[in-house]
Design a protein around this motif. Structure first.
Motif, short mmCIF file in Angstrom:
data_model
loop_
_atom_site.label_atom_id
_atom_site.label_comp_id
_atom_site.label_asym_id
_atom_site.label_seq_id
_atom_site.Cartn_x
_atom_site.Cartn_y
_atom_site.Cartn_z
N ALA A 15 0.81 -1.21 0.00
CA ALA A 15 0.00 0.00 0.00
C ALA A 15 0.85 1.27 0.00
CB ALA A 15 -0.92 0.01 1.21
N VAL A 16 2.17 1.13 0.07
CA VAL A 16 3.05 2.30 0.17
C VAL A 16 3.74 2.55 -1.17
CG1 VAL A 16 5.06 3.26 1.36
CG2 VAL A 16 3.41 1.89 2.62
N ARG A 17 3.76 3.82 -1.58
CA ARG A 17 4.45 4.20 -2.80
C ARG A 17 5.18 5.52 -2.58
NH1 ARG A 17 2.16 8.58 -4.96
NH2 ARG A 17 -0.07 8.93 -4.76
N LYS A 18 6.12 5.82 -3.47
CA LYS A 18 6.84 7.08 -3.39
C LYS A 18 5.91 8.21 -3.76
CE LYS A 18 11.54 5.64 -4.38
NZ LYS A 18 12.71 5.88 -5.23
N LEU A 19 6.17 9.38 -3.20
CA LEU A 19 5.40 10.56 -3.54
C LEU A 19 5.80 11.07 -4.92
CD1 LEU A 19 5.64 12.59 -0.21
CD2 LEU A 19 3.75 11.18 -0.99
N THR A 20 4.85 11.63 -5.63
CA THR A 20 5.18 12.30 -6.88
C THR A 20 5.85 13.63 -6.54
OG1 THR A 20 3.08 13.50 -6.98
CG2 THR A 20 3.13 11.29 -7.99
N ALA A 21 6.45 14.26 -7.52
CA ALA A 21 7.09 15.57 -7.30
C ALA A 21 6.06 16.58 -6.79
CB ALA A 21 7.74 16.06 -8.57
N ARG A 22 4.88 16.53 -7.32
CA ARG A 22 3.82 17.45 -6.90
C ARG A 22 3.42 17.21 -5.44
NH1 ARG A 22 -1.43 18.79 -10.52
NH2 ARG A 22 -2.19 20.48 -9.23
N GLU A 23 3.30 15.94 -5.05
CA GLU A 23 2.95 15.60 -3.67
C GLU A 23 4.06 16.02 -2.71
OE1 GLU A 23 0.15 11.67 -4.47
OE2 GLU A 23 2.32 11.45 -4.38
N GLN A 24 5.32 15.84 -3.12
CA GLN A 24 6.45 16.26 -2.29
C GLN A 24 6.40 17.76 -2.05
OE1 GLN A 24 10.16 14.98 -3.96
NE2 GLN A 24 9.62 12.83 -3.87
N LEU A 25 6.17 18.52 -3.11
CA LEU A 25 6.09 19.97 -2.97
C LEU A 25 4.94 20.38 -2.07
CD1 LEU A 25 7.04 22.79 -3.73
CD2 LEU A 25 5.59 22.64 -5.77
N SER A 26 3.80 19.76 -2.24
CA SER A 26 2.64 20.06 -1.41
C SER A 26 2.93 19.79 0.06
CB SER A 26 1.45 19.21 -1.88
OG SER A 26 0.34 19.40 -1.04
N ALA A 27 3.59 18.66 0.35
CA ALA A 27 3.92 18.32 1.74
C ALA A 27 4.91 19.33 2.32
CB ALA A 27 4.50 16.91 1.80
N ARG A 28 5.90 19.72 1.54
CA ARG A 28 6.89 20.69 2.04
C ARG A 28 6.25 22.04 2.33
NH1 ARG A 28 11.51 19.05 -2.25
NH2 ARG A 28 12.31 17.27 -1.11
N VAL A 29 5.34 22.48 1.47
CA VAL A 29 4.64 23.75 1.70
C VAL A 29 3.78 23.66 2.95
CG1 VAL A 29 2.85 25.28 0.79
CG2 VAL A 29 4.70 24.48 -0.70
N ALA A 30 3.09 22.55 3.14
CA ALA A 30 2.25 22.37 4.33
C ALA A 30 3.09 22.42 5.60
CB ALA A 30 1.49 21.04 4.24
N VAL A 31 4.25 21.77 5.60
CA VAL A 31 5.13 21.79 6.76
C VAL A 31 5.65 23.20 7.01
CG1 VAL A 31 7.36 21.00 7.66
CG2 VAL A 31 5.78 19.38 6.62
N ALA A 32 6.07 23.89 5.96
CA ALA A 32 6.57 25.26 6.10
C ALA A 32 5.48 26.17 6.67
CB ALA A 32 7.05 25.80 4.76
N ASN A 33 4.25 26.00 6.24
CA ASN A 33 3.15 26.81 6.75
C ASN A 33 2.90 26.51 8.22
OD1 ASN A 33 2.72 28.10 4.32
ND2 ASN A 33 1.12 26.70 3.66
N THR A 34 2.97 25.24 8.61
CA THR A 34 2.76 24.86 9.99
C THR A 34 3.85 25.44 10.88
OG1 THR A 34 1.69 22.81 9.33
CG2 THR A 34 2.56 22.90 11.57
N VAL A 35 5.09 25.33 10.44
CA VAL A 35 6.22 25.89 11.21
C VAL A 35 6.07 27.39 11.32
CG1 VAL A 35 8.71 26.25 11.19
CG2 VAL A 35 7.78 24.00 10.67
N GLY A 36 5.70 28.04 10.24
CA GLY A 36 5.52 29.49 10.27
C GLY A 36 4.45 29.94 11.25
N ARG A 37 3.38 29.18 11.37
CA ARG A 37 2.30 29.53 12.30
C ARG A 37 2.72 29.35 13.75
NH1 ARG A 37 -1.06 25.79 9.62
NH2 ARG A 37 -1.27 26.63 7.56
N ARG A 38 3.62 28.42 14.00
CA ARG A 38 4.06 28.16 15.38
C ARG A 38 4.88 29.31 15.96
NH1 ARG A 38 5.99 21.92 14.62
NH2 ARG A 38 3.93 21.04 14.43
#
Length: 61
Positions: free
Chosen positions: A36-59
């Motif tokens: 059930a596990v697969r590598k992230l696409t480039a788009r998914e990787q970018l989306s995850a990085r942006v989400a993490v950056a936004n979370t860190v920024g809010r903290r």
């Protein structure tokens, strides 16, 4: 990417029976079957990085 749950995470442990993933925001890890596990696409990787950056920024506001 855990295709069963749709969750994205960082691989922590791989065995023949399960893959343990941890969310990008350091939440609780979970187990998924290897098929059930697969590598992230480039788009998914970018989306995850942006989400993490936004979370860190809010903290630190």
């Amino acid at each position: 990417m855990d295709q069963q749950t749709g969750r994205m995470g960082i691989v922590q442990i791989v065995t023949s029976r399960y893959v343990q993933l941890r969310p990008f925001d350091h939440g609780d890890p979970w187990d998924a079957p290897p098929v059930a596990v697969r590598k992230l696409t480039a788009r998914e990787q970018l989306s995850a990085r942006v989400a993490v950056a936004n979370t860190v920024g809010r903290r630190f506001r």
